[in-house]
Design an enzyme around this catalytic site. Sequence first.
Site, PDB file in Angstrom:
ATOM      1  CG  ASP A  92      41.710  26.500  32.501  1.00 52.98           C
ATOM      2  OD1 ASP A  92      42.618  25.878  31.834  1.00 52.98           O
ATOM      3  OD2 ASP A  92      40.549  26.547  31.939  1.00 52.98           O
ATOM      4  CG  ASP A 147      41.338  31.129  33.839  1.00 56.30           C
ATOM      5  OD1 ASP A 147      41.552  32.186  33.259  1.00 56.30           O
ATOM      6  OD2 ASP A 147      40.459  30.111  33.542  1.00 56.30           O
ATOM      7  CG  ASP A 170      35.630  29.972  35.022  1.00 53.80           C
ATOM      8  OD1 ASP A 170      35.342  30.930  35.615  1.00 53.80           O
ATOM      9  OD2 ASP A 170      36.401  29.491  34.402  1.00 53.80           O
ATOM     10  NE  ARG A 184      35.575  37.191  31.573  1.00 54.22           N
ATOM     11  CZ  ARG A 184      36.283  36.287  31.018  1.00 54.22           C
ATOM     12  NH1 ARG A 184      36.552  35.370  31.553  1.00 54.22           N
ATOM     13  NH2 ARG A 184      36.538  36.377  29.648  1.00 54.22           N
TER      14      ARG A 184
END
Length: 384
Positions: free
Chosen positions: A182, A206, A210, A262
């Site tokens: 990604d 992205d 993660d 985030r």
Amino acid sequence: MASLFLTIISLLFAAFSSSVVEAAYSNGYTIPKLLPNPIDSCWRRNPYWASNRRALADCAVGFGKSAVGGKYGSIYVVTNPSDDPENPRPGTLRYAVIQSKPLWITFARDMVIVLRNELIMNSYKTIDGRGAKVEIAYGPCITIQHVSHVIIHGISIHDCKPGKSGRVRSSPTHVGSRKGSDGDAIAIFDSSHIWIDHCFFSRCQDGLIDVLHASTAVTISNNYFTQHDKVMLLGHNDNNVEDKIMRVTIAFNHFGPGLIERMPRVRRGYAHVANNRYEKWQMYAIGGSADPTIFSEGNYFVASDDPSKKQVTKRIDSGYDWKRWKWRTSKDVFKNGAYFVPSGYGTVTPLYGRAERFPVSHGSLVPLLTSSAGPLHCYSGRIC
């Protein structure tokens, strides 16, 4: 009583911060005798760190404390910044990270590594950038998938691009067909005992980090994040009930200018967010959905001047259920109108084992605690 305590803390900070921050940014000759960051105080005072690099593996805190990386393996020196995703050459980074045996990976000199496809790591590896300026940039970046015991320390990961479909080697005996990545800086899937420390992250396609698909036992510490939209995702889908086991410690990081959201965004699992510095987020700092537990402890939040962006927290697609989610704040400092909306009942104290526990300072000390976030300037024979 509370105001007296804060006054004392502020006076102490004013008295000591100037000299300590100056020492932390020096060329390695001096370091404060009582460095309050428990990770850095574990190893940075030793001028002979380069002779015992593996000692770093004993210094993590929180849920990723047990990550040993390549502690029990040999030293591998990256001498060649080139990349071949299918048949990597000896001397390259990819050749090291795919090996089945433990390795402690270092770098012969400064280098910029432009990967031709995602870098798939094997278990029991440490990437240690100390002593060189190492960048992974301008191509696909790092994938940690179905493995354990990985340490990434002291490198810059920025301007990452999506990986294309194609064949990528993940071990000495296996080459697989990949569908593409990604464009994350580091993507962690179904992995455990991971520690990411003293790295720089910025401007990826992205996310920056993660942590997905039931990954757990992760510590993200002492990193510098800047100029990015979606910074850190813990759980990628509300329906992934397996993420309930996720345990992540986020400590001593500097979430710098130009970040939008985030920091982190959490689903289902547990996040201990401790002693981090936040500067003027453009949407929200800490968010989540699907009933995660979040303990914000001793952080330093500075809101932007936009009156609509003062709230630290954001519940996403939650309806009224969010009122029972356990989101708490303790010892945090809020500047320029920043505020945290707590919720839920019951304890949120992290269930650390004895070795995982670490002291969390009051938020007023965070500018000091995070003053060395990002890669350090380390020279052999000198204190980092």
